[in-house]
Design a protein around this motif. Structure first.
Motif, short mmCIF file in Angstrom:
data_model
loop_
_atom_site.label_atom_id
_atom_site.label_comp_id
_atom_site.label_asym_id
_atom_site.label_seq_id
_atom_site.Cartn_x
_atom_site.Cartn_y
_atom_site.Cartn_z
N VAL A 171 20.23 -27.08 13.31
CA VAL A 171 19.34 -26.08 13.91
C VAL A 171 18.18 -26.83 14.56
CG1 VAL A 171 17.87 -24.10 13.48
CG2 VAL A 171 19.94 -24.42 12.13
N ILE A 172 18.01 -26.57 15.83
CA ILE A 172 17.01 -27.33 16.58
C ILE A 172 16.03 -26.38 17.25
CG2 ILE A 172 16.68 -28.85 18.58
CD1 ILE A 172 19.47 -30.04 17.72
N VAL A 173 14.75 -26.66 17.06
CA VAL A 173 13.71 -25.85 17.70
C VAL A 173 13.19 -26.62 18.91
CG1 VAL A 173 11.50 -24.69 17.41
CG2 VAL A 173 13.05 -24.92 15.46
N ALA B 275 15.00 -24.64 31.81
CA ALA B 275 16.04 -24.02 30.99
C ALA B 275 16.64 -22.82 31.70
CB ALA B 275 15.45 -23.60 29.64
N LEU C 243 24.99 -24.35 33.50
CA LEU C 243 25.26 -25.63 32.83
C LEU C 243 25.24 -25.40 31.34
CD1 LEU C 243 22.71 -27.69 34.92
CD2 LEU C 243 25.18 -27.66 35.23
N SER C 244 26.34 -25.63 30.66
CA SER C 244 26.35 -25.30 29.24
C SER C 244 25.74 -26.45 28.44
CB SER C 244 27.78 -25.00 28.78
OG SER C 244 28.48 -26.20 28.64
N TYR C 245 25.14 -26.07 27.33
CA TYR C 245 24.59 -27.05 26.38
C TYR C 245 24.74 -26.44 24.99
CZ TYR C 245 20.41 -24.10 27.20
OH TYR C 245 19.54 -23.05 27.34
N PRO C 246 24.57 -27.22 23.92
CA PRO C 246 24.84 -26.68 22.59
C PRO C 246 23.94 -25.49 22.25
CG PRO C 246 24.58 -29.08 22.52
CD PRO C 246 24.18 -28.65 23.89
N SER C 247 24.51 -24.49 21.65
CA SER C 247 23.72 -23.30 21.32
C SER C 247 22.82 -23.55 20.12
CB SER C 247 24.65 -22.11 21.06
OG SER C 247 25.40 -22.36 19.89
N VAL D 235 20.28 -25.30 20.11
CA VAL D 235 18.90 -25.40 20.58
C VAL D 235 18.32 -24.00 20.82
CG1 VAL D 235 17.47 -26.20 22.48
CG2 VAL D 235 19.32 -27.64 21.63
N LYS D 236 17.21 -23.69 20.14
CA LYS D 236 16.54 -22.41 20.32
C LYS D 236 15.14 -22.66 20.88
CE LYS D 236 19.98 -20.41 17.99
NZ LYS D 236 20.55 -21.48 17.18
N ILE D 237 14.85 -21.94 21.96
CA ILE D 237 13.61 -22.21 22.67
C ILE D 237 12.48 -21.28 22.24
CG2 ILE D 237 12.54 -22.06 24.97
CD1 ILE D 237 15.25 -22.97 26.10
N GLN E 254 19.08 -18.08 29.13
CA GLN E 254 19.11 -19.14 28.11
C GLN E 254 20.17 -18.88 27.05
OE1 GLN E 254 15.04 -19.77 26.86
NE2 GLN E 254 14.39 -20.34 28.92
N VAL F 111 24.73 -19.80 29.66
CA VAL F 111 25.01 -21.19 29.33
C VAL F 111 26.02 -21.34 28.19
CG1 VAL F 111 22.93 -22.25 30.24
CG2 VAL F 111 22.87 -21.24 27.97
N HIS F 112 26.35 -20.23 27.51
CA HIS F 112 27.31 -20.33 26.41
C HIS F 112 28.49 -19.40 26.62
CE1 HIS F 112 24.08 -22.56 24.66
NE2 HIS F 112 23.32 -21.52 24.44
N GLU G 9 29.26 -18.18 19.43
CA GLU G 9 27.97 -18.90 19.34
C GLU G 9 26.91 -18.17 20.14
OE1 GLU G 9 28.10 -23.05 20.25
OE2 GLU G 9 29.85 -23.40 18.98
N LYS H 155 23.40 -16.80 18.81
CA LYS H 155 22.12 -17.20 19.40
C LYS H 155 21.34 -15.99 19.87
CE LYS H 155 20.11 -20.27 22.89
NZ LYS H 155 20.37 -21.38 23.80
N LEU I 216 17.56 -15.06 18.87
CA LEU I 216 16.49 -14.86 19.85
C LEU I 216 15.85 -13.48 19.69
CD1 LEU I 216 18.09 -16.49 23.05
CD2 LEU I 216 16.40 -17.48 21.50
N LEU J 28 13.45 -17.71 12.90
CA LEU J 28 14.61 -18.47 13.37
C LEU J 28 15.29 -19.17 12.19
CD1 LEU J 28 16.46 -19.93 15.38
CD2 LEU J 28 14.65 -21.62 15.70
#
Lengths: 146, 1013
Positions: A7-9, A21, A29-33, A35-37, B552, B556-557, B563, B567, B571, B1008
């Motif tokens: 889990v990444i903040v 973003a 462009l996909s990136y790992p889900s 990451v939560k912004i 976001q 992107v997913h 997933e 997410k 959010l 979160l």
């Protein structure tokens, strides 16, 4: 933990990183889900406490994403953010969580690709580091208690 | 009453004009023949001199322009007819079919994925097709279709889930009444295929500078990887060839200088070097490096000295391929070598200049405006953005070749003048059919939600296929319904549509909601719209929180929908937790004082003052000296031959006699306080230095620069030595003595481009050419030598430079290592010695007149004083520093302050007047409002907790916090920029940034990470 999903903040400044973003989004462009912004007006708004709180609550990694050097909307907020993160790194090293779990990433608003790539890279880094030690300690305690 | 301005061309200039007019409460119709606005600038990767990413700087302007209520945007549209006169034009506009309804299109890309062949390709190297959206941030944010390429129309229509495709769309013609017209159509780039010697079009690794820009660009064909077109390999050695299609007297090319290409090439070379450092060699072949803009010379010196870019002074003869390698050999010669030289490169970039395309010549014909010999719009020196037809104005490239900051200045100037033909619109009169709500309807009074438990309404938008096509929105809705504090959770189809907004508003009222979470797109694009919606339901607009589950998440997913759902839940949960803690905030509003203070009574100050006074504003014009006129009082002629003094005396008379202008002579500014809309400035004036205070809403600084007079080359020691400014008057006053001269020598860059004054003074090359031509006219026999480093006769000044050469004026280049020397000679002559590189030897000349091109120095003393009083920034060399060197060249960093003329940077009279008109226009946009809204995201101090430790005072980038009389930190909400640095550093947590309070951020973090431990 074969399928450790960290889990990444990601604290993102409104003017550059958050916009990047969104840009990654419009470029699909996909990136790992993982990451939560969390949006902040400036990366310099992120206090040491915010970062520490995330680790305390079990986050595996935190990054603060701001503008490129010289592009800060508030003159030098991004530079102050970098100093603060350097300080937090030291603290994390001291308490055994590990400074490499926190990072500053810089990008401009147009760099959707950099946003996606750094999300990938950072997730990979944290995956290699394994879960936040706080999690392991608590798990141990739980099993010892049981 | 007819209240509209037609702006033709949606490049950066047109956008600026439209935004300025809209801010000044004029209605604008902005048309562009392309499918989206943005023009040339959106094709750039980075812009000089900051090397900032270009799209980031321009895209906010683009979306602003799409959002602005006063602007009607018509793409794919051209003007076909115009009748009537200034104040009362009738124009006919023809819009080609887009085959897509931009209101429905969400830019999801499905149509393109299935039917790529119907896509319009952008020219040049941009073969990433996706988009007839030309770039990712296109406005309007919608695709367009080339129906002629579509073979299966039914299937194409079918593919769009939103029903945005209109297969039978047809061209539409409308007639409009407009009161003024602004032309900002830009220009075309020279097509180098016509010049056979460079092999463009034949050899794939010969590209134009714009194509190179696309190769570097992150949104370009190679996604930002620098690879050469022939084989996709990274180049090791790149050449730039300057002046391709410019400064050329052959038939197909243009004789004028295109002004922007030198900086363009420098930037490309620097960006290349920045990325690849020593792995790449960069060489620029040039004739003169023309870096005469603000601080551009420093940029050139950095390119040379820090980045190691090589400069070769030569116009290469030809580019020839080296076998099958894809490499290119350049043949050239220089002053130093007798034999032709050769060098091999991996890529060659041609710096192509600007040209007026045929369709603009036709447009000018339809408008009945005069063009000059090069097909650019004819304008006058003292009225630089007015065309030959009253009520029709021009800005940007169509007026003359120029760069972006100059375009921005002219755009604001044109907006200022065009707005004279209409009254400002009162907000209450304004309705817009496109807008979801009736603008006339007054906002309901705000419901007091204090003391209520959170009743949060969550609205999850499906955004058509964009969200709903990736995740099951119902699952999110169900999940959100069970979160603490949530009273209502609903799906809304197309949340930003009129119906959805009306529905949300009803639900808020019916269910007595007191917080709203929108699970939708980005707050960057839609927050204001949803804020407006909840306001109309009686809620404070800051009780809204957005969860960005589209840009976001689903975007992107889409390949991992599970997933993506998880997410989205995260959010939404985070947004709900933060919304529960949000509180109503009040925007800081201030009443507007509509008077203006203009500092400096030169040509820029007077021009700005008169423009505003004519509009009915009260202007205080403060001049330090005892007379109006400034430096321009000493100039007789422009390069074009216009009588400066006649213009000046007219300007001075009008200023003194204008009922709305109060002139204060012998006046100095001593103190200043307040904020935009309510400044208060203390002034001492008159023989007794009487003190008075002036209240004003905006301030224009036009304090000028000084004529430089360095102690060099016997200046002020020998009678034959004078400055170009002295010579300008001398020629007019003593023609007989000029006629008797045998030898005249001019030395350029005296006291400029040197360590004491590192920048170029911009005006000296044209002054030298001007005076040389005038001497030549009086005295055809005299020998005239101009000793120069680079001749910087940019734009159409090149015509005069060429004429001077044709008339036998001898231009001799000198280098810093070999500067001319001067000694007193006999008979009131001076002996000038200089090296002649073509002859390869030193020449000594007995000159009757030695004219030194001394240019400008900043008025360091006065800009230093004023910047201290007004808290303004300055450049290293003492000019006022604007807020953004590219896009806001008239606005200073302190809101409410604008700059005009040579206080900004060296410039000529025409450029000073344009900037003065622009400053007046920018001031007008500020003063058009009756109140100033400073927003609500400001830092607030809890005095009880404050220990007066001064950390906030030190960290604030804008010096806002101070320790007040009660002994704690105070932050003026009107000055706070809302970065939150102080809040992050305050050890006592005494400072909170509204909208981003610690407890809100912590709530997001906590929610979160809920359940992780």
């Amino acid at each position: 933990m074969d399928h450790f999903s960290p889990v990444i903040v990601a604290f993102c400044c409104h003017y550059c990183a958050y916009t990047a973003a969104d840009m990654a989004g419009s470029m699909r462009l996909s990136y790992p889900s993982n990451v939560k912004i969390i949006r902040v007006p400036c990366s310099g708004k992120v206090s040491a406490l915010h970062i520490m709180r995330a680790f305390q609550k079990g986050a595996d990694g935190v990054y603060v994403a701001g503008c490129l050097e010289g592009d800060c909307h508030f003159k030098d907020g991004n530079i102050k953010a970098a100093k603060r993160v350097a300080y937090v790194k030291k603290m994390l090293d001291e308490i055994g969580i590990g400074g490499e779990r926190v990072e500053v990433i810089r990008m401009s608003a147009g760099m959707g690709e950099r946003f996606a790539q750094s999300a990938k890279d950072f997730t990979e880094r944290i995956r290699k580091l394994g879960p936040n030690p706080v999690r392991a300690v608590l798990n141990q305690r739980e099993s010892a208690g049981a | 009453m007819n209240n509209k301005v037609l702006v033709i061309g949606g490049g950066i200039g047109g956008i600026k004009t439209a935004l300025d007019l809209a801010e000044a409460k004029r209605d604008v119709v902005l048309i562009d023949k392309a499918a989206s606005i943005g023009g040339l600038m959106t094709l750039l990767d980075r812009t000089f001199p900051t090397n900032n990413c270009d799209l980031c700087t321009v895209s906010p302007h683009l979306s602003e322009s799409g959002r602005e209520l006063h602007i009607e945007l018509m793409t794919l549209t051209q003007l076909t007819r115009v009748e009537g006169e200034a104040g009362n034009f009738k124009v006919t506009l023809k819009t080609d079919p887009r085959f897509i309804d931009p209101a429905k299109c969400t830019a999801c890309g499905e149509c393109h994925k299935k039917f790529p062949e119907c896509v319009r390709f952008t020219p040049g190297l941009d073969h990433r097709a996706p988009t007839c959206m030309r770039y990712p941030q296109a406005t309007p944010y919608a695709y367009s279709i080339d129906m002629t390429r579509c073979r299966n129309i039914e299937a194409l229509v079918e593919v769009c889930k939103d029903g945005a495709i209109i297969p039978d769309d047809i061209a539409k013609v409308v007639e409009l009444d407009v009161s003024a017209i602004v032309l900002t159509p830009g220009a075309a780039l020279f097509h180098p295929g016509i010049l056979e010697n460079f092999g463009y079009g034949k050899y794939p690794n010969v590209v134009t500078s714009l194509e190179y820009e696309r190769i570097l660009s992150a949104s370009g064909p190679s996604l930002g990887a620098l690879v050469r077109p022939s084989d996709g390999k990274p180049p090791k050695k790149i050449a730039w060839i300057q002046c391709v299609g410019s400064r050329n007297t052959n038939q197909v090319a243009a004789p004028y200088c295109s002004s922007a290409c030198c900086m363009f090439a420098l930037k490309e070379a620097i960006v290349t070097k920045e990325r690849f450092q020593n792995d790449i060699e960069t060489v620029i072949f040039y004739m003169d490096i023309r870096t005469s803009g603000k601080d551009y010379e420093l940029y050139y010196q950095r390119a040379k000295n820090e980045y190691g870019i090589e400069f070769v002074r030569s116009r290469p003869h030809s580019v020839i391929p080296v076998g099958e390698t894809g490499n290119l050999s350049i043949t050239y010669s220089t002053d130093q070598s007798d034999m032709p030289l050769k060098d091999v490169f991996d890529m060659v970039v041609l710096s192509t200049g600007f040209q007026v395309p045929a369709d603009l010549v036709e447009l000018a014909g339809r408008l009945g405006i005069q063009l000059n010999e090069h097909n650019f719009v004819e304008t006058r020196s003292f009225d630089p953005v007015s065309t030959s037809r009253e009520g029709v104005f021009v800005a940007g490239l169509f007026q003359s070749p120029k760069d972006i900051p100059e375009t921005m200045v002219q755009a604001s100037a044109a907006a200022c003048l065009a707005s004279n033909y209409q009254e400002a619109i009162k907000e209450a009169d304004k309705t817009d059919d496109e807008y979801p709500f009736d603008e006339e309807e007054e906002l309901p009074s705000e419901r007091d939600v204090s003391g209520e438990e959170a009743r949060i309404g969550v609205f999850v938008c499906d955004c058509g296929y964009n969200i709903g096509g990736v995740i099951d929105v119902d699952r999110i809705v169900e999940y959100a319904g069970n979160l603490p504090g949530v009273a209502v959770s609903e799906m809304v189809g197309h949340g930003c549509s009129r119906e959805a907004l009306a529905h949300i508003r009803e639900v808020i009222v019916e269910k007595k909601l007191n917080r709203v979470v929108m699970g939708a797109c980005s707050p960057r694009t839609h927050e204001t719209l949803f804020q407006d919606t909840i306001q109309r339901a009686g809620l404070n607009k800051y009780l809204l929180e957005m969860a960005n589950i589209r840009d976001q998440d689903t975007w992107v997913h889409s390949d991992t929908p599970e997933e993506s759902i998880d997410k989205a839940k995260d959010l939404i949960r985070m947004a709900v937790s933060s919304a529960a803690l949000s509180r109503p905030l009040t925007d800081h509003l201030l009443p507007m004082n509509k008077d203006i203070l203009v500092v400096g009574g030169g040509v820029a100050g007077m021009s700005a003052a008169l423009n505003l006074a004519d509009k009915g504003y009260k202007v205080y014009l403060v001049e330090r000296s005892g007379t109006l006129g400034g430096l321009a009082r000493h100039i007789r002629r422009t390069l074009e031959g216009d009588d400066v003094q006649r213009h000046m005396s007219d300007l001075i008379q009008r200023t003194i006699n204008h009922e709305n202008v109060q002139v204060l002579l012998n006046a100095v500014i001593v103190d200043h306080s307040g904020m935009p809309g309510m400044f208060r400035t203390g002034i001492q004036s008159g023989p007794r230095l009487a003190y008075r205070q002036i209240n004003h809403g905006a301030t224009i600084l036009a304090t000028g620069a000084l004529a430089n007079r360095p102690r060099e080359y016997l200046l002020d020691e020998h009678e034959a030595v004078m400055t170009q400014l002295d010579l300008d008057g001398f020629i007019e006053d003593h023609p007989d003595r000029v006629k008797a001269w045998h030898n005249v020598v001019m030395i350029q860059c005296v006291g400029s481009r040197c360590p004491e004054n590192p920048n170029c003074s911009r005006i000296c090359c044209q002054s030298a050419v001007k005076n040389a031509l005038r001497i030549r006219k009086l005295n055809p026999e005299a020998n005239i030598f101009v000793l120069y480093r680079d001749m910087r006769t940019y734009g159409f000044q090149e015509d005069y430079y060429r004429r001077a050469r044709e008339q036998g004026v001898v231009f001799v280049r000198y280098g810093l290592e070999d500067r001319p020397s001067v000694e007193a000679g006999e008979d009131q002559q001076v002996e000038v010695s200089f090296y002649e590189p073509v002859l390869g030897r030193k020449i000594t000349c007995l000159a009757d007149c030695l004219a030194l091109s001394t240019g400008f120095v900043s008025d360091d003393e006065s800009t230093e004083d004023l910047s201290a009083i007004f808290h303004l920034n300055r450049t290293v060399d003492g000019y006022f520093l604007e807020d953004h060197v590219k896009l806001r060249p008239v606005d200073l960093s302190v809101p409410g302050f604008f700059v005009a003329g040579t206080a900004h940077s060296p410039k000529d009279i025409s450029e000073s007047i344009a900037q003065a008109q622009a400053a007046a226009g920018r001031a007008q946009t500020l003063l058009a409002k009756d109140v100033i809204n400073l927003g609500a995201s400001v830092a607030r101090v809890d005095g009880e907790k404050c220990a007066a430790c001064l950390i906030c005072v030190r960290i604030c980038p804008f010096d806002v916090p101070f320790i007040n009389a009660d002994g704690y930190s105070e932050i003026d909400p009107a000055k706070c920029h809302g970065c939150g640095l102080c809040a992050a550093e305050c050890p006592a947590h005494a400072i909170q940034l509204m909208q981003y309070e610690d407890q809100q951020i912590m709530a997001k973090v906590d929610s979160l990470l809920e359940g992780i431990l």
